[in-house]
Enzyme design. Structure first.
Site, PDB file in Angstrom:
ATOM      1  N   ILE A   1       0.825  -1.225   0.000  1.00 44.65           N
ATOM      2  CA  ILE A   1       0.000   0.000   0.000  1.00 44.65           C
ATOM      3  C   ILE A   1       0.857   1.272   0.000  1.00 44.65           C
ATOM      4  CG2 ILE A   1      -0.265   0.182   2.536  1.00 44.65           C
ATOM      5  CD1 ILE A   1      -3.235   1.005   1.939  1.00 44.65           C
TER       6      ILE A   1
ATOM      7  N   SER B   1       3.588  -8.925 -14.511  1.00 46.23           N
ATOM      8  CA  SER B   1       4.302  -7.843 -15.202  1.00 46.23           C
ATOM      9  C   SER B   1       4.654  -8.196 -16.647  1.00 46.23           C
ATOM     10  CB  SER B   1       5.600  -7.555 -14.429  1.00 46.23           C
ATOM     11  OG  SER B   1       6.503  -6.837 -15.228  1.00 46.23           O
TER      12      SER B   1
ATOM     13  N   GLU C   1       7.368  -7.646 -17.801  1.00 42.78           N
ATOM     14  CA  GLU C   1       8.750  -8.148 -17.764  1.00 42.78           C
ATOM     15  C   GLU C   1       8.793  -9.663 -17.943  1.00 42.78           C
ATOM     16  OE1 GLU C   1      12.012  -6.552 -17.290  1.00 42.78           O
ATOM     17  OE2 GLU C   1      10.723  -5.060 -18.191  1.00 42.78           O
TER      18      GLU C   1
ATOM     19  N   TYR D   1      14.108 -10.477 -11.606  1.00 46.48           N
ATOM     20  CA  TYR D   1      12.769  -9.952 -11.295  1.00 46.48           C
ATOM     21  C   TYR D   1      11.732 -10.592 -12.207  1.00 46.48           C
ATOM     22  CZ  TYR D   1       8.788  -6.726 -11.491  1.00 46.48           C
ATOM     23  OH  TYR D   1       7.519  -6.196 -11.498  1.00 46.48           O
TER      24      TYR D   1
ATOM     25  N   ARG E   1      10.515   8.827 -13.876  1.00 51.67           N
ATOM     26  CA  ARG E   1      10.592   9.789 -12.766  1.00 51.67           C
ATOM     27  C   ARG E   1      11.995  10.395 -12.671  1.00 51.67           C
ATOM     28  NH1 ARG E   1       8.312  10.906  -7.583  1.00 51.67           N
ATOM     29  NH2 ARG E   1       8.658  13.160  -7.475  1.00 51.67           N
TER      30      ARG E   1
ATOM     31  N   ARG F   1      21.878  -2.438 -18.376  1.00 52.60           N
ATOM     32  CA  ARG F   1      21.526  -3.713 -17.741  1.00 52.60           C
ATOM     33  C   ARG F   1      22.264  -4.888 -18.378  1.00 52.60           C
ATOM     34  NH1 ARG F   1      15.156  -2.387 -16.460  1.00 52.60           N
ATOM     35  NH2 ARG F   1      15.759  -0.605 -15.175  1.00 52.60           N
ATOM     36  N   PRO F   2      22.543  -5.930 -17.573  1.00 58.19           N
ATOM     37  CA  PRO F   2      23.226  -7.105 -18.131  1.00 58.19           C
ATOM     38  C   PRO F   2      22.441  -7.743 -19.270  1.00 58.19           C
ATOM     39  CG  PRO F   2      23.096  -7.233 -15.731  1.00 58.19           C
ATOM     40  CD  PRO F   2      22.287  -6.053 -16.143  1.00 58.19           C
ATOM     41  N   ALA F   3      21.118  -7.665 -19.223  1.00 62.51           N
ATOM     42  CA  ALA F   3      20.291  -8.188 -20.324  1.00 62.51           C
ATOM     43  C   ALA F   3      19.089  -7.271 -20.453  1.00 62.51           C
ATOM     44  CB  ALA F   3      19.837  -9.608 -20.036  1.00 62.51           C
ATOM     45  N   GLU F   4      18.770  -6.895 -21.680  1.00 58.78           N
ATOM     46  CA  GLU F   4      17.625  -5.995 -21.896  1.00 58.78           C
ATOM     47  C   GLU F   4      16.447  -6.793 -22.432  1.00 58.78           C
ATOM     48  OE1 GLU F   4      16.120  -3.314 -21.476  1.00 58.78           O
ATOM     49  OE2 GLU F   4      17.568  -1.772 -20.978  1.00 58.78           O
TER      50      GLU F   4
HETATM   51  P1  NDP Z   1       6.619   0.019  -5.683  1.00 56.62           P
HETATM   52  O1  NDP Z   1       8.031  -0.419  -5.716  1.00 56.62           O
HETATM   53  O2  NDP Z   1       6.293   1.461  -5.758  1.00 56.62           O
HETATM   54  O3  NDP Z   1       5.916  -0.572  -4.370  1.00 56.62           O
HETATM   55  C1  NDP Z   1       6.233  -1.843  -3.880  1.00 56.62           C
HETATM   56  C2  NDP Z   1       5.533  -2.056  -2.551  1.00 56.62           C
HETATM   57  O4  NDP Z   1       5.871  -3.360  -2.057  1.00 56.62           O
HETATM   58  C3  NDP Z   1       5.907  -1.048  -1.466  1.00 56.62           C
HETATM   59  O5  NDP Z   1       4.763  -0.730  -0.719  1.00 56.62           O
HETATM   60  C4  NDP Z   1       6.882  -1.858  -0.615  1.00 56.62           C
HETATM   61  O6  NDP Z   1       6.935  -1.437   0.723  1.00 56.62           O
HETATM   62  C5  NDP Z   1       6.232  -3.228  -0.695  1.00 56.62           C
HETATM   63  N1  NDP Z   1       7.144  -4.297  -0.294  1.00 56.62           N
HETATM   64  C6  NDP Z   1       8.359  -4.585  -0.821  1.00 56.62           C
HETATM   65  N2  NDP Z   1       8.891  -5.645  -0.184  1.00 56.62           N
HETATM   66  C7  NDP Z   1       8.003  -6.043   0.751  1.00 56.62           C
HETATM   67  C8  NDP Z   1       7.983  -7.069   1.732  1.00 56.62           C
HETATM   68  N3  NDP Z   1       8.989  -7.914   1.878  1.00 56.62           N
HETATM   69  N4  NDP Z   1       6.891  -7.177   2.515  1.00 56.62           N
HETATM   70  C9  NDP Z   1       5.861  -6.305   2.393  1.00 56.62           C
HETATM   71  N5  NDP Z   1       5.825  -5.305   1.504  1.00 56.62           N
HETATM   72  C10 NDP Z   1       6.890  -5.174   0.693  1.00 56.62           C
HETATM   73  O7  NDP Z   1       5.882  -0.778  -6.876  1.00 56.62           O
HETATM   74  P2  NDP Z   1       4.636  -0.322  -7.788  1.00 56.62           P
HETATM   75  O8  NDP Z   1       3.600   0.285  -6.943  1.00 56.62           O
HETATM   76  O9  NDP Z   1       5.142   0.387  -8.985  1.00 56.62           O
HETATM   77  O10 NDP Z   1       4.142  -1.746  -8.321  1.00 56.62           O
HETATM   78  C11 NDP Z   1       3.191  -2.529  -7.595  1.00 56.62           C
HETATM   79  C12 NDP Z   1       3.299  -3.982  -8.022  1.00 56.62           C
HETATM   80  O11 NDP Z   1       3.042  -4.108  -9.410  1.00 56.62           O
HETATM   81  C13 NDP Z   1       4.671  -4.618  -7.823  1.00 56.62           C
HETATM   82  O12 NDP Z   1       4.452  -5.977  -7.506  1.00 56.62           O
HETATM   83  C14 NDP Z   1       5.340  -4.506  -9.171  1.00 56.62           C
HETATM   84  O13 NDP Z   1       6.322  -5.505  -9.319  1.00 56.62           O
HETATM   85  C15 NDP Z   1       4.142  -4.720 -10.072  1.00 56.62           C
HETATM   86  N6  NDP Z   1       4.217  -4.103 -11.381  1.00 56.62           N
HETATM   87  C16 NDP Z   1       4.448  -2.758 -11.481  1.00 56.62           C
HETATM   88  C17 NDP Z   1       4.418  -2.134 -12.702  1.00 56.62           C
HETATM   89  C18 NDP Z   1       4.674  -0.673 -12.850  1.00 56.62           C
HETATM   90  O14 NDP Z   1       4.918  -0.238 -13.977  1.00 56.62           O
HETATM   91  N7  NDP Z   1       4.608   0.116 -11.791  1.00 56.62           N
HETATM   92  C19 NDP Z   1       4.121  -2.920 -13.937  1.00 56.62           C
HETATM   93  C20 NDP Z   1       3.855  -4.311 -13.700  1.00 56.62           C
HETATM   94  C21 NDP Z   1       3.890  -4.870 -12.461  1.00 56.62           C
HETATM   95  P3  NDP Z   1       8.001  -0.317   1.224  1.00 56.62           P
HETATM   96  O15 NDP Z   1       7.320   0.991   0.948  1.00 56.62           O
HETATM   97  O16 NDP Z   1       8.150  -0.640   2.659  1.00 56.62           O
HETATM   98  O17 NDP Z   1       9.243  -0.498   0.411  1.00 56.62           O
HETATM   99  P1  GDR Z   2      11.352  -1.365 -15.988  1.00 53.80           P
HETATM  100  O1  GDR Z   2      11.392   0.176 -15.571  1.00 53.80           O
HETATM  101  O2  GDR Z   2      12.672  -2.014 -15.876  1.00 53.80           O
HETATM  102  O3  GDR Z   2      10.648  -1.428 -17.301  1.00 53.80           O
HETATM  103  O4  GDR Z   2      10.431  -1.983 -14.840  1.00 53.80           O
HETATM  104  P2  GDR Z   2      12.573   1.247 -15.540  1.00 53.80           P
HETATM  105  O5  GDR Z   2      11.897   2.570 -15.535  1.00 53.80           O
HETATM  106  O6  GDR Z   2      13.555   0.978 -14.454  1.00 53.80           O
HETATM  107  O7  GDR Z   2      13.330   1.006 -16.928  1.00 53.80           O
HETATM  108  C1  GDR Z   2      12.715   1.204 -18.185  1.00 53.80           C
HETATM  109  C2  GDR Z   2      13.746   1.169 -19.308  1.00 53.80           C
HETATM  110  O8  GDR Z   2      14.538   2.348 -19.247  1.00 53.80           O
HETATM  111  C3  GDR Z   2      15.894   2.006 -19.455  1.00 53.80           C
HETATM  112  N1  GDR Z   2      16.782   3.000 -18.854  1.00 53.80           N
HETATM  113  C4  GDR Z   2      16.869   3.271 -17.551  1.00 53.80           C
HETATM  114  N2  GDR Z   2      16.193   2.788 -16.490  1.00 53.80           N
HETATM  115  C5  GDR Z   2      16.485   3.285 -15.262  1.00 53.80           C
HETATM  116  N3  GDR Z   2      15.784   2.846 -14.188  1.00 53.80           N
HETATM  117  N4  GDR Z   2      17.450   4.237 -15.078  1.00 53.80           N
HETATM  118  C6  GDR Z   2      18.174   4.753 -16.117  1.00 53.80           C
HETATM  119  O9  GDR Z   2      19.014   5.603 -15.945  1.00 53.80           O
HETATM  120  C7  GDR Z   2      17.860   4.248 -17.417  1.00 53.80           C
HETATM  121  N5  GDR Z   2      18.323   4.526 -18.661  1.00 53.80           N
HETATM  122  C8  GDR Z   2      17.669   3.765 -19.512  1.00 53.80           C
HETATM  123  C9  GDR Z   2      16.035   0.625 -18.817  1.00 53.80           C
HETATM  124  O10 GDR Z   2      17.188  -0.045 -19.319  1.00 53.80           O
HETATM  125  C10 GDR Z   2      14.725  -0.012 -19.237  1.00 53.80           C
HETATM  126  O11 GDR Z   2      14.874  -0.588 -20.513  1.00 53.80           O
HETATM  127  C11 GDR Z   2       9.225  -1.357 -14.405  1.00 53.80           C
HETATM  128  C12 GDR Z   2       9.015  -1.738 -12.934  1.00 53.80           C
HETATM  129  O12 GDR Z   2       7.935  -0.992 -12.431  1.00 53.80           O
HETATM  130  C13 GDR Z   2       8.702  -3.215 -12.805  1.00 53.80           C
HETATM  131  O13 GDR Z   2       8.342  -3.496 -11.456  1.00 53.80           O
HETATM  132  C14 GDR Z   2       7.529  -3.548 -13.727  1.00 53.80           C
HETATM  133  O14 GDR Z   2       7.217  -4.905 -13.649  1.00 53.80           O
HETATM  134  C15 GDR Z   2       7.866  -3.153 -15.160  1.00 53.80           C
HETATM  135  O15 GDR Z   2       8.142  -1.774 -15.193  1.00 53.80           O
HETATM  136  C16 GDR Z   2       6.722  -3.450 -16.110  1.00 53.80           C
END
Ligand code: NDP
Ligand code: GDR
Length: 324
Positions: free
Chosen positions: A10, A124, A126, A148, A190, A277-280
């Site tokens: 949350i 996801s 991913e 991941y 961001r 990243r090691p793998a894209e």
């Molecule tokens: P965030 O990283 O913003 O939030 C992750 C949340 O998980 C935080 O509240 C974090 O708590 C909590 N958390 C992490 N580890 C634990 C743990 N061990 N026990 C309890 N809580 C934990 O992720 P998003 O909101 O962006 O994403 C939400 C979900 O959707 C995730 O599962 C993500 O992998 C998945 N996802 C996200 C996408 C995206 O583009 N945003 C796309 C596809 C899937 P704390 O604040 O304490 O760190």
């Molecule tokens: P992603 O998000 O890996 O898709 O996972 P991220 O924003 O980290 O990366 C997106 C793409 O941008 C490229 N990139 C960089 N990324 C980061 N973070 N920082 C950099 O400086 C940078 N430059 C280029 C990355 O290589 C990548 O290709 C997010 C997360 O929210 C996951 O939890 C979720 O499952 C997927 O999106 C869908």
């Protein structure tokens, strides 16, 4: 009687939007928070008095079982995860424990406490990684490219398995990237909007970035949490891809963010190996046809609107922080 929903994660980006949305829909909202030495309730501060926070951790089975016993929710949304892809290479075992095994812990708690509970798993794009077809849909085979992604594939299949083994209403939402002004600073959208706003205000000189050619299907988080809720209102559990169907490169992201501030991204951006990243993953672009037809869901915010909104929000945030 109000419906009760339990959200893990949350305090994260999606958790905060989902909690807001469920409150608006008249739910009693409960959220799991893990113990940290400093509170990180920034994203839910504005609704903190309207939700009930329960201590727990995805690594701790007892805390999950106890939470369900205490709350007796009708719906559980599992959003908790180690969600930063890059970190998953550095902490692969931890990522697997939280993001993969954590799902089994929660599903098994549901099975034992109340198998009528409806369950949402945050899967996801991913999982598609080295994509086997373009665009990706529910039937596209998975080929994850990071620890991941591998953990999320496990989370997806254990959700399907508990659905089929125990007849649970367990649904997997395969969501493509979704962003907002509440996105963590380490994610690329961001990082770009916040640093561009800093440069505009004279608070930073450059942006260090990784792969400019990566392409993602980016939507607005506020739209995506509505799809999660819609999935749990269906009679039957299922899998759904949620995406915009449009993909953009990191270079395009830079262009939109910097030009919103009348800046030229090329003058301020430096490529840095540390962010490679090691793998894209290849060309990630989702086909949300099923979500459109069965859930009546569609994205409302375009990529350009999303990035402009994030830039504007970061500008205001920084001005307030620095008294500008
Ligand atoms: P965030 O990283 O913003 O939030 C992750 C949340 O998980 C935080 O509240 C974090 O708590 C909590 N958390 C992490 N580890 C634990 C743990 N061990 N026990 C309890 N809580 C934990 O992720 P998003 O909101 O962006 O994403 C939400 C979900 O959707 C995730 O599962 C993500 O992998 C998945 N996802 C996200 C996408 C995206 O583009 N945003 C796309 C596809 C899937 P704390 O604040 O304490 O760190
Ligand atoms: P992603 O998000 O890996 O898709 O996972 P991220 O924003 O980290 O990366 C997106 C793409 O941008 C490229 N990139 C960089 N990324 C980061 N973070 N920082 C950099 O400086 C940078 N430059 C280029 C990355 O290589 C990548 O290709 C997010 C997360 O929210 C996951 O939890 C979720 O499952 C997927 O999106 C869908």
């Amino acid at each position: 009687m109000k419906k009760r929903a339990f959200i893990t994660g949350i305090t994260g980006q999606d958790g905060s939007y989902l909690a807001e949305f469920l409150l608006k829909m008249g739910y009693e909202v409960y959220g799991m928070v893990r113990r940290t030495s400093t509170l990180n309730f920034e994203r839910i501060r504005h609704i903190q008095d309207q939700v009930t926070l329960i201590p727990g951790d995805m690594l701790d089975q007892t805390s999950l079982t106890n939470a369900l016993r205490e709350i007796h929710p009708q719906e559980v949304y599992n959003l908790a995860a180690q969600s930063f892809v890059q970190t998953s290479w550095v902490q692969p075992v931890f990522t697997g424990d939280v993001t993969a095994l954590g799902v089994t812990r929660l599903l098994d708690a549901i099975r034992t406490i109340d198998p009528e509970i409806r369950f949402y798993q945050a899967s996801s794009s991913e999982m598609f990684g080295k994509v086997q077809e373009v665009p990706q849909r529910e039937t596209t085979p998975f080929y994850p490219r990071s620890p991941y992604g591998v953990a999320k594939v496990y989370g997806h299949w254990i959700t399907v398995n508990y659905r089929e083994s125990y007849n649970l209403h367990a649904t997997s939402g395969i969501l493509f990237n979704h962003e907002s002004s509440r996105r963590g600073y380490e994610f690329v959208t961001r990082k770009v909007t916040h640093t561009a706003a800093k440069i505009k205000l004279g608070l930073a000189k450059e942006l260090r970035i990784g792969n400019l050619d990566s392409q993602r299907d980016w939507g607005f988080a506020g739209d995506y949490v509505e799809a999660m809720w819609l999935m749990l209102q269906q009679d039957k559990p299922d899998d759904y891809v949620v995406a915009t169907g449009v993909t953009h490169s990191v270079e395009k992201l830079l262009n939109v963010a910097f030009s919103t501030l009348d800046l030229d991204w090329k003058q301020y951006t430096v490529q840095d190996e540390r962010f490679m990243r090691p793998a894209e993953v290849d060309l990630l672009v989702g086909d949300p046809t099923k979500a459109g037809q069965q859930l009546g869901w569609e994205p409302k915010v375009s990529f350009e609107q999303l990035i402009q909104m994030m830039v504007e929000s970061d500008l205001q945030l920084l001005k307030a922080e620095h008294n500008l």
